[in-house]
Motif scaffolding. Structure first.
Motif, PDB file in Angstrom:
ATOM      1  N   PHE A 245       1.009  -1.231   0.112  1.00 40.55           N
ATOM      2  CA  PHE A 245      -0.019   0.087  -0.152  1.00 40.55           C
ATOM      3  C   PHE A 245       0.621   1.363   0.049  1.00 40.55           C
ATOM      4  O   PHE A 245       0.696   2.365  -0.759  1.00 40.55           O
ATOM      5  CB  PHE A 245      -0.962   0.046   1.220  1.00 40.55           C
ATOM      6  N   LYS A 246       1.936   1.230   0.753  1.00 38.62           N
ATOM      7  CA  LYS A 246       2.682   2.345   0.868  1.00 38.62           C
ATOM      8  C   LYS A 246       3.416   2.701  -0.483  1.00 38.62           C
ATOM      9  O   LYS A 246       3.435   3.867  -0.870  1.00 38.62           O
ATOM     10  CB  LYS A 246       3.845   2.419   1.945  1.00 38.62           C
ATOM     11  N   ALA A 247       4.046   1.672  -1.180  1.00 35.99           N
ATOM     12  CA  ALA A 247       4.642   1.905  -2.402  1.00 35.99           C
ATOM     13  C   ALA A 247       3.732   2.241  -3.455  1.00 35.99           C
ATOM     14  O   ALA A 247       4.067   3.051  -4.333  1.00 35.99           O
ATOM     15  CB  ALA A 247       5.375   0.457  -2.795  1.00 35.99           C
ATOM     16  N   LEU A 248       2.490   1.933  -3.356  1.00 38.09           N
ATOM     17  CA  LEU A 248       1.378   2.291  -4.414  1.00 38.09           C
ATOM     18  C   LEU A 248       1.118   3.739  -4.134  1.00 38.09           C
ATOM     19  O   LEU A 248       0.942   4.563  -5.004  1.00 38.09           O
ATOM     20  CB  LEU A 248       0.170   1.413  -4.228  1.00 38.09           C
ATOM     21  N   THR A 249       0.998   3.978  -2.856  1.00 41.71           N
ATOM     22  CA  THR A 249       0.539   5.369  -2.625  1.00 41.71           C
ATOM     23  C   THR A 249       1.647   6.473  -2.974  1.00 41.71           C
ATOM     24  O   THR A 249       1.295   7.666  -3.357  1.00 41.71           O
ATOM     25  CB  THR A 249      -0.060   5.823  -1.363  1.00 41.71           C
ATOM     26  N   ASP A 250       2.896   5.827  -2.695  1.00 45.02           N
ATOM     27  CA  ASP A 250       3.993   6.937  -3.097  1.00 45.02           C
ATOM     28  C   ASP A 250       4.246   7.354  -4.460  1.00 45.02           C
ATOM     29  O   ASP A 250       4.411   8.059  -5.013  1.00 45.02           O
ATOM     30  CB  ASP A 250       5.082   6.236  -2.492  1.00 45.02           C
ATOM     31  N   ALA A 251       4.010   5.952  -5.048  1.00 36.73           N
ATOM     32  CA  ALA A 251       4.163   6.119  -6.732  1.00 36.73           C
ATOM     33  C   ALA A 251       2.917   6.714  -7.395  1.00 36.73           C
ATOM     34  O   ALA A 251       2.926   7.293  -8.407  1.00 36.73           O
ATOM     35  CB  ALA A 251       4.479   4.505  -7.421  1.00 36.73           C
ATOM     36  N   HIS A 252       1.711   6.394  -6.972  1.00 45.08           N
ATOM     37  CA  HIS A 252       0.574   7.019  -7.491  1.00 45.08           C
ATOM     38  C   HIS A 252      -0.310   7.617  -6.275  1.00 45.08           C
ATOM     39  O   HIS A 252      -1.223   6.884  -6.038  1.00 45.08           O
ATOM     40  CB  HIS A 252      -0.210   5.769  -8.078  1.00 45.08           C
ATOM     41  N   PRO A 253      -0.113   8.746  -5.851  1.00 45.93           N
ATOM     42  CA  PRO A 253      -0.791   9.219  -4.891  1.00 45.93           C
ATOM     43  C   PRO A 253      -2.383   9.715  -5.084  1.00 45.93           C
ATOM     44  O   PRO A 253      -3.008   9.806  -3.899  1.00 45.93           O
ATOM     45  CB  PRO A 253       0.026  10.644  -4.667  1.00 45.93           C
TER      46      PRO A 253
END
Length: 331
Positions: A245-253
């Motif tokens: 989830f963290k990687a997703l939100t960092d890459a695609h906020p």
């Protein structure tokens, strides 16, 4: 030509160039906007068929996520899931929203949704909750209806009834954690896990175009990621999901994520900015309505079977018996 005349001519040409540029500037801007719109339309034409297939498959899977799926669709027996409205935030110097008598006297207790159901506390719809911004974790005990809530939200999004940023229709990506391949490899694109999951259900002729479709959905802020089962896995898998989830939100906020959990098992979600919203329990009226809808759907199924079957119990008698003493029972 004398230097003075050349200077005058250069001065006049300079003024004329500035004048013409000022006149042409709106036209150039319009040309750029038209080109951008043309590229966007071409992209939509390329992905519209793929998106339609994805929505149709998502809807079919979501409508089958209940115990009686072999008999009838989820919408035939659905009681719209509602979330207990969280307490109003109080800020110094800001006039707050006027609360009703229930909100003023009944404390916010997400671990006891049955109490909120008895006193009919204010609620939020699922679509209303996610369009307010931020990621959401739907909180409820086992059997409270979290899976059905996500399935209903996926169905709404698949039917173009959910809009996210700038009025764009949400594209649902609805999966159980068991459908995803964990642990997450941080050296790879976080969308890789989703590529693999979507490919499991997509038609063969769409596989080559899926990565671009998924990536565009996340980049344009239309992706609605619905992940079920966070509260059903072991702590280590929960850590893996949090990392993803963290990687997703960092890459695609701009992505919007909705997952499920229990009151005492939100490991890491709050730290990522997820808003916990408790699922409202069913009151007597909703239980009665569910029993009636189930009876209607069941009668329809029986009417389509062999008429030589022996007569069944009167549905009215059966429904009245089922309504007795349902206090505390989960859906």
């Amino acid at each position: 030509m004398t230097p003075a005349i050349a200077l005058v001519i250069g001065y006049v040409l300079g003024i004329l160039s500035v004048f013409l540029y000022g006149r042409a500037r709106p036209l150039l801007k319009q040309i750029r906007e038209n080109a951008r719109a043309s590229r966007e339309e071409a992209r939509i034409r390329r992905t519209s068929g793929l998106e339609d297939n994805h929505r149709r498959l998502t809807l079919r899977r979501a409508q089958g996520m209940h115990l009686a799926a072999p008999l009838f669709m989820l919408n035939d027996i659905l009681q719209e899931p509602r979330l207990i409205a969280p307490p109003v935030q109080v800020e110094p110097g800001v006039t707050g929203i006027q609360e009703d008598i229930i909100s003023q006297t009944l404390p916010y207790m997400p671990e006891w949704p049955e109490l909120a159901a008895i006193y009919r506390a204010p609620t939020l719809g699922l679509v209303e909750a996610i369009t307010g911004g931020g990621n959401v974790v739907i909180v409820g005990a086992a059997g409270a209806g979290k899976t059905v809530a996500l399935a209903h939200l996926a169905s709404q999004a698949a039917n173009l009834h959910v809009q996210l940023e700038a009025g764009r229709d949400a594209v649902p990506f609805h999966y159980h954690i068991a459908d995803l391949q964990f642990p997450f490899d941080s050296t790879k694109d976080p969308l890789t896990i989703l590529f693999n999951a979507v490919s499991e259900f997509a038609p063969v002729f769409d596989l080559r175009k899926l990565p671009d479709f998924i990536r565009q959905s996340f980049e344009f802020g239309t992706a609605l990621l619905l992940i079920d089962g966070f509260d059903e896995v072991d702590p280590q898998t929960q850590v893996d999901v949090i990392d993803w989830f963290k990687a997703l939100t960092d890459a695609h906020p701009r992505v919007r994520i909705v997952t499920t959990g229990t009151v005492n098992q939100l490991n890491g979600l709050i730290g990522l900015g997820f808003h916990p919203l408790a699922l409202m329990a069913w009151g007597e009226n909703r239980i009665s309505k569910f029993i009636q809808q189930w009876g209607t759907a069941w009668s329809q199924v029986l009417s389509e079977t062999d008429e030589s079957q022996p007569s069944t119990i009167d549905s009215a008698i059966l429904n009245e018996w089922l309504r007795l003493d349902n206090t505390g029972l989960t859906p």
